[in-house]
Design an enzyme around this catalytic site. Structure first.
Site, mmCIF file in Angstrom:
data_model
loop_
_atom_site.group_PDB
_atom_site.id
_atom_site.type_symbol
_atom_site.label_atom_id
_atom_site.label_comp_id
_atom_site.label_asym_id
_atom_site.label_seq_id
_atom_site.Cartn_x
_atom_site.Cartn_y
_atom_site.Cartn_z
ATOM 1 N N HIS A 149 0.839 -1.203 0.000
ATOM 2 C CA HIS A 149 0.000 0.000 0.000
ATOM 3 C C HIS A 149 0.874 1.253 0.000
ATOM 4 O O HIS A 149 0.609 2.205 -0.748
ATOM 5 C CB HIS A 149 -0.930 0.017 1.216
ATOM 6 C CG HIS A 149 -1.679 1.303 1.369
ATOM 7 N ND1 HIS A 149 -2.666 1.705 0.491
ATOM 8 C CD2 HIS A 149 -1.572 2.321 2.280
ATOM 9 C CE1 HIS A 149 -3.130 2.890 0.857
ATOM 10 N NE2 HIS A 149 -2.486 3.287 1.938
ATOM 11 N N GLU A 214 -10.785 2.216 3.281
ATOM 12 C CA GLU A 214 -9.474 1.576 3.496
ATOM 13 C C GLU A 214 -9.694 0.326 4.335
ATOM 14 O O GLU A 214 -10.223 0.394 5.447
ATOM 15 C CB GLU A 214 -8.499 2.530 4.210
ATOM 16 C CG GLU A 214 -8.014 3.659 3.306
ATOM 17 C CD GLU A 214 -6.898 4.494 3.926
ATOM 18 O OE1 GLU A 214 -6.813 4.559 5.172
ATOM 19 O OE2 GLU A 214 -6.107 5.085 3.156
ATOM 20 N N ASP A 248 -11.257 2.638 7.339
ATOM 21 C CA ASP A 248 -10.770 3.982 7.669
ATOM 22 C C ASP A 248 -11.072 4.926 6.508
ATOM 23 O O ASP A 248 -10.282 5.064 5.581
ATOM 24 C CB ASP A 248 -9.264 3.914 7.947
ATOM 25 C CG ASP A 248 -8.724 5.242 8.427
ATOM 26 O OD1 ASP A 248 -9.435 5.933 9.169
ATOM 27 O OD2 ASP A 248 -7.589 5.588 8.062
ATOM 28 N N GLN A 255 -7.413 15.255 1.388
ATOM 29 C CA GLN A 255 -6.087 14.800 1.852
ATOM 30 C C GLN A 255 -4.954 15.422 1.041
ATOM 31 O O GLN A 255 -3.981 15.927 1.596
ATOM 32 C CB GLN A 255 -6.038 13.266 1.750
ATOM 33 C CG GLN A 255 -4.794 12.617 2.333
ATOM 34 C CD GLN A 255 -4.851 11.081 2.243
ATOM 35 O OE1 GLN A 255 -5.790 10.511 1.681
ATOM 36 N NE2 GLN A 255 -3.865 10.431 2.809
ATOM 37 N N LYS A 268 -9.233 12.409 7.171
ATOM 38 C CA LYS A 268 -9.290 11.111 7.843
ATOM 39 C C LYS A 268 -10.247 11.093 9.032
ATOM 40 O O LYS A 268 -10.368 10.069 9.693
ATOM 41 C CB LYS A 268 -7.878 10.738 8.342
ATOM 42 C CG LYS A 268 -6.876 10.518 7.218
ATOM 43 C CD LYS A 268 -7.082 9.181 6.545
ATOM 44 C CE LYS A 268 -5.949 8.884 5.577
ATOM 45 N NZ LYS A 268 -6.082 7.532 5.017
ATOM 46 N N THR A 375 -3.967 0.490 5.534
ATOM 47 C CA THR A 375 -4.588 -0.278 4.455
ATOM 48 C C THR A 375 -3.809 -1.558 4.168
ATOM 49 O O THR A 375 -2.599 -1.509 3.913
ATOM 50 C CB THR A 375 -4.652 0.587 3.180
ATOM 51 O OG1 THR A 375 -5.267 1.816 3.507
ATOM 52 C CG2 THR A 375 -5.430 -0.114 2.084
HETATM 53 CA CA CA Z 1 -5.787 4.491 7.157
#
Ligand code: CA
Length: 443
Positions: A149, A214, A248, A255, A268, A375
């Site tokens: 990831h 995620e 998540d 972001q 987030k 993730t």
């Molecule tokens: Ca995350």
């Protein structure tokens, strides 16, 4: 406590709760995860243990006299609206409660037969209960521990950006926000934020166009450490109560704009969804595996992250899946698409290493704190744990069985995370589900 495989893991155990003996259930008698529920007709939340499609009301089983000794002490703590009092008792109590619960749910022994006679008092059908957030969560930390990831996300944002020298030295993480952790089944309103739609254009405040899931694993801290006293890797699992699934939620457009140069903030903190059942570390004893195999030229682990037993058995064989459906798919009665099959084996760091590093500066972790893995993506295309990777930053929109294409989640989409452990000679156990429906933002 280093859990060994014991009678509670015996694959031959059969429960008098018939649905627990179904090969497809996530909750056979070998699992016994903890959650907090309430009956629809009763507003008082209490701790339950999943068994097949039923919930054992632990406090009711204690009131009926089915627990003794340490297990009785643990069962008393279950008459509560969170798992925190149970977690505060420590691993010896958790283990005693598991052993006696296993016994009282067994078909072939006298204790189980006595409990079966009181089934109406002890059991609640899952379909008649409401699952609640199981833990009063203090602090939430989100790690970034899948090298796949981290590599993919880095390449999508900046094709030439290397992984970064620190990845092989430490488990990366940021401090998250516990107030927005919600339980499976809670609909999520698409967030609004500052969105930049062209490189030099000013941002506008509007709904996110790049809202993403995620796939992660969450871990609950069951025992604290004193401020100023780091937890050694070898002792870290003594502090770990159990694990769950975490989705998540991440707004990629918010972001990308806000992380210049500081860390994740509003992108987030819309929501992180957790599954309601907490799988104890003891239930996972048959499914341990060696830590991630590091590259031959990787640097040696620093001493605070190294322990021989942790290297040999510190990781977990946990399979993870993402099931995806759109409103159109549900209307056409199409089954949800299985869009990702990943595994916890891809995590570069073990949970114990995450705890050890988290406390390595003397940071205190408290009972009820949660941390998540980041993730969980693997090396192949069908092991990508978020839409950012699956659509490769929207350069390769993902096609669903309905013909619809997705760069990110659309309103009306429903995402269900599942997970299970399977190994020859043991009963398969599952984590239940972590379900979220995305609803539009009309504000
Ligand atoms: Ca995350």
């Amino acid at each position: 406590m280093r859990y060994s495989i014991n009678e509670t893991h015996n694959p031959d155990l059969i429960s008098w709760v018939e649905s627990a003996n179904d090969a497809a259930t996530d909750f056979p008698i070998q699992n016994l995860p903890f959650g907090v529920f309430r009956r629809q007709s009763d507003s008082q939340p209490t701790v339950g243990i999943a068994i097949g499609d039923m919930i054992l009301d632990v406090a009711a089983a204690h009131a009926a006299g089915f627990y003794s000794g340490l297990a009785a002490e643990a069962a008393v703590s279950c008459k509560n609206d969170s798992l925190n009092p149970l977690m505060a008792l420590g691993a010896t109590h958790w283990s005693a409660l598991r052993a006696q619960t296993s016994a009282l749910l067994q078909k072939e022994i006298e204790l189980g037969q006595a409990a079966q006679k009181k089934a109406r008092t002890l059991l609640v059908a899952m379909r008649e209960a409401e699952m609640l957030l199981p833990v009063k969560i203090g602090d939430f930390t989100d790690f970034l521990t899948s090298i796949y990831h981290a590599t993919n996300a880095g390449q999508i944002f900046e094709p030439d950006r290397p992984l970064g020298r620190n990845f092989e030295y430490l488990p990366r993480a940021y401090h998250g926000r516990s107030s927005t952790i919600i339980v499976s089944g809670t609909p999520i309103q698409r967030p609004k934020g500052q969105i930049v739609t062209a490189p030099d254009a000013p941002p506008r405040y509007e709904p996110s166009r790049a809202f993403d899931y995620e796939l992660e694993v969450g871990f609950y801290i069951g025992q604290s450490n004193n401020w100023g006293e780091p937890i050694a890797v070898a002792d870290a699992e003594d502090h770990l109560f159990g694990l769950c699934l975490v989705n998540d939620w991440s707004a990629r457009d918010i972001q990308g704009w806000e992380m210049q140069p500081l860390g994740p903030f509003l992108s987030k903190s819309t929501a992180s969804t957790v599954s309601p059942w907490v799988i104890s570390l003891e239930a996972l004893a048959p499914f341990r595996r060696p830590a991630f195999t590091r590259a031959e030229d990787a640097p040696a682990l620093l001493p605070h992250l190294y322990d021989a037993h942790n290297q040999a058995q510190g990781a977990l064989d946990l399979n993870l899946e993402i099931h995806y459906s759109t409103e159109n798919m549900r209307q056409a009665e199409l089954a949800p698409a299985l869009i990702c099959q990943s595994s916890m084996k891809y995590l570069y760091w073990t949970p114990a290493q995450m705890i050890a590093h988290h406390t390595s500066n003397g940071c205190q972790m408290n009972i009820g704190d949660m941390f998540a893995s980041g993730t969980v993506s693997g090396p192949t295309n069908d092991e990508r744990g978020c839409m950012l990777e699956l659509s490769w930053g929207c350069t390769q929109p993902y096609e669903l069985p309905s013909g619809e294409k997705r760069c990110y989640v659309e309103d009306g989409d429903e995402i269900v995370l599942t997970g299970f452990c399977q190994r020859d000679g043991y009963r398969r156990i599952g984590l239940g589900e972590c379900r979220s429906l995305i609803v539009p933002n009309h504000s």
